[in-house]
Write a protein that holds these residues in place. Structure first.
Motif, PDB file in Angstrom:
ATOM      1  N   ARG A 150       0.877  -1.175   0.000  1.00 49.85           N
ATOM      2  CA  ARG A 150       0.000   0.000   0.000  1.00 49.85           C
ATOM      3  C   ARG A 150       0.910   1.218   0.000  1.00 49.85           C
ATOM      4  NH1 ARG A 150      -2.949  -0.275   5.160  1.00 49.85           N
ATOM      5  NH2 ARG A 150      -1.089  -1.372   5.799  1.00 49.85           N
ATOM      6  N   MET A 151       0.439   2.294  -0.594  1.00 48.86           N
ATOM      7  CA  MET A 151       1.272   3.480  -0.780  1.00 48.86           C
ATOM      8  C   MET A 151       0.570   4.700  -0.201  1.00 48.86           C
ATOM      9  SD  MET A 151       4.114   3.986  -2.511  1.00 48.86           S
ATOM     10  CE  MET A 151       4.565   4.010  -4.195  1.00 48.86           C
ATOM     11  N   LEU A 152       1.320   5.464   0.591  1.00 48.34           N
ATOM     12  CA  LEU A 152       0.869   6.775   1.048  1.00 48.34           C
ATOM     13  C   LEU A 152       1.842   7.801   0.491  1.00 48.34           C
ATOM     14  CD1 LEU A 152       0.097   6.193   4.851  1.00 48.34           C
ATOM     15  CD2 LEU A 152      -1.537   6.346   2.970  1.00 48.34           C
ATOM     16  N   ARG A 153       1.314   8.880  -0.062  1.00 49.54           N
ATOM     17  CA  ARG A 153       2.155   9.966  -0.586  1.00 49.54           C
ATOM     18  C   ARG A 153       1.784  11.254   0.117  1.00 49.54           C
ATOM     19  NH1 ARG A 153       5.251   9.435  -4.851  1.00 49.54           N
ATOM     20  NH2 ARG A 153       5.106   7.523  -6.061  1.00 49.54           N
ATOM     21  N   PHE A 154       2.808  11.984   0.528  1.00 49.82           N
ATOM     22  CA  PHE A 154       2.617  13.285   1.167  1.00 49.82           C
ATOM     23  C   PHE A 154       3.531  14.293   0.493  1.00 49.82           C
ATOM     24  CE2 PHE A 154       1.927  10.073   4.499  1.00 49.82           C
ATOM     25  CZ  PHE A 154       0.641  10.392   4.885  1.00 49.82           C
TER      26      PHE A 154
END
Length: 116
Positions: A87-91
């Motif tokens: 899973r990927m989170l981008r900030f």
């Protein structure tokens, strides 16, 4: 390829951005949801900013260059990593620096959600 990925990861650890250094202070030593993160780390042929291998969660911090210049490459990279089960989170960098509590809450929710 493995050696070049490891070398690149080591270089990125030495040359972290302010936002990456700031977030690492919170993630290190199981600082969020008691989960272990690694910083710049090779995953499936890519070097990612942060990864929790046990939760298969990747966190990417994007600076201004991500706005247009490499958006397509980022999308392909995300799809490839998601196919591998991550899973990927981008900030955005400024988000990490100015809204740290919100970023940490989002990461905590991803780590503790039932879909983990």
């Amino acid at each position: 390829m493995r050696n070049s990925s490891v070398s690149r990861a080591r270089q990125l650890r030495r040359d972290q951005t302010d936002a990456e250094r700031h977030l690492w202070r919170h993630l290190r030593n199981r600082g969020v949801a008691n989960c272990k993160f690694r910083r710049p780390h090779p995953v499936t042929g890519y070097v990612v900013d942060f990864v929790c291998l046990e939760a298969q969660l990747i966190i990417e911090i994007d600076g201004g260059q991500h706005a247009e210049a490499i958006a397509d490459a980022d999308a392909r990279r995300t799809r490839t990593l998601e196919i591998e089960g991550y899973r990927m989170l981008r900030f955005w960098s400024d988000e990490v620096l100015t809204r740290t509590d919100d970023v940490l809450a989002t990461i905590h929710a991803a780590l503790t959600s039932p879909s983990r």
